[in-house]
Design a protein around this motif. Structure first.
Motif, PDB file in Angstrom:
ATOM      1  N   VAL A  61     -11.060 -28.079  23.141  1.00  0.00           N
ATOM      2  CA  VAL A  61     -10.857 -27.553  21.788  1.00  0.00           C
ATOM      3  C   VAL A  61     -12.152 -27.523  20.978  1.00  0.00           C
ATOM      4  CG1 VAL A  61      -9.655 -27.887  19.600  1.00  0.00           C
ATOM      5  CG2 VAL A  61      -8.442 -28.269  21.767  1.00  0.00           C
ATOM      6  N   ASN A  62     -12.901 -28.615  20.996  1.00  0.00           N
ATOM      7  CA  ASN A  62     -14.088 -28.710  20.142  1.00  0.00           C
ATOM      8  C   ASN A  62     -15.397 -28.425  20.874  1.00  0.00           C
ATOM      9  OD1 ASN A  62     -12.565 -29.456  17.831  1.00  0.00           O
ATOM     10  ND2 ASN A  62     -12.463 -31.567  18.577  1.00  0.00           N
ATOM     11  N   TYR A  63     -15.535 -28.919  22.088  1.00  0.00           N
ATOM     12  CA  TYR A  63     -16.803 -28.758  22.791  1.00  0.00           C
ATOM     13  C   TYR A  63     -16.974 -27.353  23.377  1.00  0.00           C
ATOM     14  CZ  TYR A  63     -16.743 -33.902  22.654  1.00  0.00           C
ATOM     15  OH  TYR A  63     -16.671 -35.217  22.262  1.00  0.00           O
ATOM     16  N   ALA A  64     -15.966 -26.885  24.121  1.00  0.00           N
ATOM     17  CA  ALA A  64     -16.086 -25.600  24.829  1.00  0.00           C
ATOM     18  C   ALA A  64     -16.171 -24.410  23.884  1.00  0.00           C
ATOM     19  CB  ALA A  64     -14.904 -25.421  25.787  1.00  0.00           C
ATOM     20  N   SER A  65     -15.755 -24.577  22.633  1.00  0.00           N
ATOM     21  CA  SER A  65     -15.767 -23.466  21.679  1.00  0.00           C
ATOM     22  C   SER A  65     -17.112 -23.310  20.976  1.00  0.00           C
ATOM     23  CB  SER A  65     -14.670 -23.674  20.632  1.00  0.00           C
ATOM     24  OG  SER A  65     -14.885 -24.872  19.894  1.00  0.00           O
ATOM     25  N   ASP A  66     -18.041 -24.216  21.211  1.00  0.00           N
ATOM     26  CA  ASP A  66     -19.359 -24.140  20.590  1.00  0.00           C
ATOM     27  C   ASP A  66     -20.073 -22.863  21.051  1.00  0.00           C
ATOM     28  OD1 ASP A  66     -21.987 -24.423  19.726  1.00  0.00           O
ATOM     29  OD2 ASP A  66     -22.144 -26.519  20.334  1.00  0.00           O
ATOM     30  N   PRO A  67     -20.588 -22.022  20.138  1.00  0.00           N
ATOM     31  CA  PRO A  67     -21.314 -20.806  20.513  1.00  0.00           C
ATOM     32  C   PRO A  67     -22.529 -21.081  21.394  1.00  0.00           C
ATOM     33  CG  PRO A  67     -20.755 -20.754  18.183  1.00  0.00           C
ATOM     34  CD  PRO A  67     -20.429 -22.131  18.668  1.00  0.00           C
ATOM     35  N   GLU A  68     -23.017 -22.318  21.388  1.00  0.00           N
ATOM     36  CA  GLU A  68     -24.150 -22.666  22.242  1.00  0.00           C
ATOM     37  C   GLU A  68     -23.762 -22.720  23.718  1.00  0.00           C
ATOM     38  OE1 GLU A  68     -27.312 -23.219  21.416  1.00  0.00           O
ATOM     39  OE2 GLU A  68     -27.044 -22.966  19.258  1.00  0.00           O
ATOM     40  N   VAL A  69     -22.464 -22.783  23.985  1.00  0.00           N
ATOM     41  CA  VAL A  69     -21.997 -22.975  25.367  1.00  0.00           C
ATOM     42  C   VAL A  69     -21.826 -21.659  26.112  1.00  0.00           C
ATOM     43  CG1 VAL A  69     -20.082 -23.845  26.772  1.00  0.00           C
ATOM     44  CG2 VAL A  69     -20.920 -25.192  24.840  1.00  0.00           C
ATOM     45  N   VAL A  70     -21.389 -20.610  25.413  1.00  0.00           N
ATOM     46  CA  VAL A  70     -21.108 -19.327  26.072  1.00  0.00           C
ATOM     47  C   VAL A  70     -21.766 -18.182  25.312  1.00  0.00           C
ATOM     48  CG1 VAL A  70     -19.311 -17.709  26.815  1.00  0.00           C
ATOM     49  CG2 VAL A  70     -18.898 -20.158  26.967  1.00  0.00           C
ATOM     50  N   GLY A  71     -22.384 -17.245  26.059  1.00  0.00           N
ATOM     51  CA  GLY A  71     -22.903 -16.038  25.431  1.00  0.00           C
ATOM     52  C   GLY A  71     -24.405 -16.022  25.255  1.00  0.00           C
ATOM     53  N   ILE A  72     -24.864 -15.333  24.230  1.00  0.00           N
ATOM     54  CA  ILE A  72     -26.292 -15.121  24.003  1.00  0.00           C
ATOM     55  C   ILE A  72     -27.046 -16.435  23.845  1.00  0.00           C
ATOM     56  CG2 ILE A  72     -28.014 -14.098  22.475  1.00  0.00           C
ATOM     57  CD1 ILE A  72     -26.452 -12.093  24.118  1.00  0.00           C
ATOM     58  N   GLU A  78     -30.195 -21.745  28.705  1.00  0.00           N
ATOM     59  CA  GLU A  78     -30.236 -22.097  30.125  1.00  0.00           C
ATOM     60  C   GLU A  78     -30.514 -20.926  31.061  1.00  0.00           C
ATOM     61  OE1 GLU A  78     -26.948 -24.507  31.429  1.00  0.00           O
ATOM     62  OE2 GLU A  78     -27.097 -25.848  29.692  1.00  0.00           O
ATOM     63  N   GLY A  79     -30.513 -19.698  30.503  1.00  0.00           N
ATOM     64  CA  GLY A  79     -30.757 -18.539  31.350  1.00  0.00           C
ATOM     65  C   GLY A  79     -29.515 -18.030  32.047  1.00  0.00           C
ATOM     66  N   TYR A  80     -28.361 -18.548  31.647  1.00  0.00           N
ATOM     67  CA  TYR A  80     -27.088 -18.116  32.231  1.00  0.00           C
ATOM     68  C   TYR A  80     -26.079 -17.902  31.112  1.00  0.00           C
ATOM     69  CZ  TYR A  80     -28.988 -19.527  36.734  1.00  0.00           C
ATOM     70  OH  TYR A  80     -29.772 -19.632  37.843  1.00  0.00           O
ATOM     71  N   TYR A  81     -25.036 -17.137  31.422  1.00  0.00           N
ATOM     72  CA  TYR A  81     -24.045 -16.793  30.400  1.00  0.00           C
ATOM     73  C   TYR A  81     -23.274 -18.009  29.903  1.00  0.00           C
ATOM     74  CZ  TYR A  81     -20.420 -14.125  27.991  1.00  0.00           C
ATOM     75  OH  TYR A  81     -19.580 -13.616  27.034  1.00  0.00           O
ATOM     76  N   VAL A  82     -23.113 -19.004  30.766  1.00  0.00           N
ATOM     77  CA  VAL A  82     -22.444 -20.244  30.367  1.00  0.00           C
ATOM     78  C   VAL A  82     -23.425 -21.405  30.535  1.00  0.00           C
ATOM     79  CG1 VAL A  82     -20.469 -21.768  30.697  1.00  0.00           C
ATOM     80  CG2 VAL A  82     -20.235 -19.327  31.165  1.00  0.00           C
ATOM     81  N   ALA A  83     -23.617 -22.161  29.467  1.00  0.00           N
ATOM     82  CA  ALA A  83     -24.538 -23.308  29.485  1.00  0.00           C
ATOM     83  C   ALA A  83     -23.782 -24.562  29.933  1.00  0.00           C
ATOM     84  CB  ALA A  83     -25.167 -23.505  28.111  1.00  0.00           C
ATOM     85  N   TYR A  84     -23.460 -24.603  31.209  1.00  0.00           N
ATOM     86  CA  TYR A  84     -22.689 -25.734  31.726  1.00  0.00           C
ATOM     87  C   TYR A  84     -23.444 -27.053  31.583  1.00  0.00           C
ATOM     88  CZ  TYR A  84     -19.280 -22.578  33.895  1.00  0.00           C
ATOM     89  OH  TYR A  84     -18.310 -21.640  34.110  1.00  0.00           O
ATOM     90  N   LYS A  85     -24.754 -27.015  31.798  1.00  0.00           N
ATOM     91  CA  LYS A  85     -25.533 -28.250  31.711  1.00  0.00           C
ATOM     92  C   LYS A  85     -25.442 -28.833  30.300  1.00  0.00           C
ATOM     93  CE  LYS A  85     -29.272 -28.173  34.020  1.00  0.00           C
ATOM     94  NZ  LYS A  85     -30.671 -27.888  34.457  1.00  0.00           N
TER      95      LYS A  85
END
Length: 291
Positions: A61-72, A78-85
């Motif tokens: 709910v709170n972590y995965a919705s951060d704009p820093e995690v997915v997208g531009i 991280e150079g990838y669409y999803v910042a899993y690290k």
């Protein structure tokens, strides 16, 4: 004697539904003889077995919705669409203090799947194979193209959902006679064939493993096969499925905190609505009051 299995699909942000349903199961004290999870399902399965209900809610709910995690922003970071690290290290480890050490030490009957580029198939890991840095869990979630390949103990790993979206076959291989399955798709969901562009990208990106592109092209067929097994088990009385009772505006990658909270709560309510069926299926008395 029955052997009860808990089977969890992945689904990216849609895993908020799984987390909600698991929260209800945990509150009811429902336990299983074997557990298997794929992708985000592996993360929430770990939280379930740890009894870590704080991260069970915050992660989807709170972590995965951060704009820093997915997208531009993730691309820049991280150079990838999803910042899993960033998701796993900054949020789960630093903010959430997500500690899998008890799982590693106790090694409960649990498996998580990750796709091995070396072997060209999904392989399975037990809790004793996990690491406190969460690299194995990150590997189980690492979508092709959208993520870096995770180097882990001699393996090159990606999301296990490439072939095992709903790991029901693994539960049966491990001897489960009855399975409770949590899926993140509503009943009318139809998985479409994979994108030709993504297939082409896989062929170029993972040249050392031509099998991954082949597996991707038949992913929709494998999903149907897995769902057919689950549906047949439900019909036979050896399976029970918790699935979204309605569709919410959350995709694998997109969902704001309000929608993700709604999806989490939907998972909780859908599980609660099946309380009688779940307790009967698990061979238990109705031990606790409704929430």
């Amino acid at each position: 004697m029955e052997k009860y299995g808990l089977v969890l699909e992945g689904g990216g942000l849609r895993g908020a539904y799984t987390a909600g349903a698991l929260s209800w199961l945990y509150e009811q004290g429902i336990t299983f003889d074997y557990h298997v999870g794929i992708s985000s399902g592996a993360v929430y399965l770990s939280a379930f077995l740890l009894g870590d209900m704080k991260n069970m809610y915050n992660a989807p709910v709170n972590y995965a919705s951060d704009p820093e995690v997915v997208g531009i922003r993730a691309l820049r970071r991280e150079g990838y669409y999803v910042a899993y690290k960033y998701m796993f290290r900054h949020y789960l480890l630093e903010k959430g203090h997500f500690d899998v050490t008890p799982l590693i030490e106790k090694n409960p009957p649990m498996e998580i799947g990750a796709y091995s580029l070396k072997e060209g198939k999904t392989i399975w890991f037990e809790p004793k194979d996990m690491d406190p840095e969460l690299d194995l869990l990150r590997a189980s979630c690492a979508l092709p193209i959208a993520s870096e390949v995770i180097e882990y103990k001699g393996h090159r790993l990606l999301d296990g959902g490439i072939t095992k979206m709903i790991p029901i076959e693994r539960a049966l291989e491990k001897g489960c006679t009855k399975c409770l399955v949590i899926t993140t798709k509503p009943a009318d969901y139809v998985r479409k064939p994979g994108s030709p562009i993504l297939t082409w990208m896989m062929k170029r990106t993972y040249k050392e493993c031509p099998q991954i592109a082949k597996d991707y092209t038949v992913r929709h067929l494998n999903y149907r096969k897995q769902m057919d097994i689950v549906n047949q088990m439900v019909e036979d009385g050896t399976g029970l499925m918790i699935r979204p009772s309605r569709t919410l505006k959350v995709s694998r990658f997109k969902g704001d905190p309000a929608d993700l909270k709604d999806l989490f709560q939907l998972g909780y309510r859908d599980a609660q609505a099946l309380k009688e069926e779940i307790f009967t299926f698990m061979g238990k008395e109705k031990e606790s009051s409704d929430h």
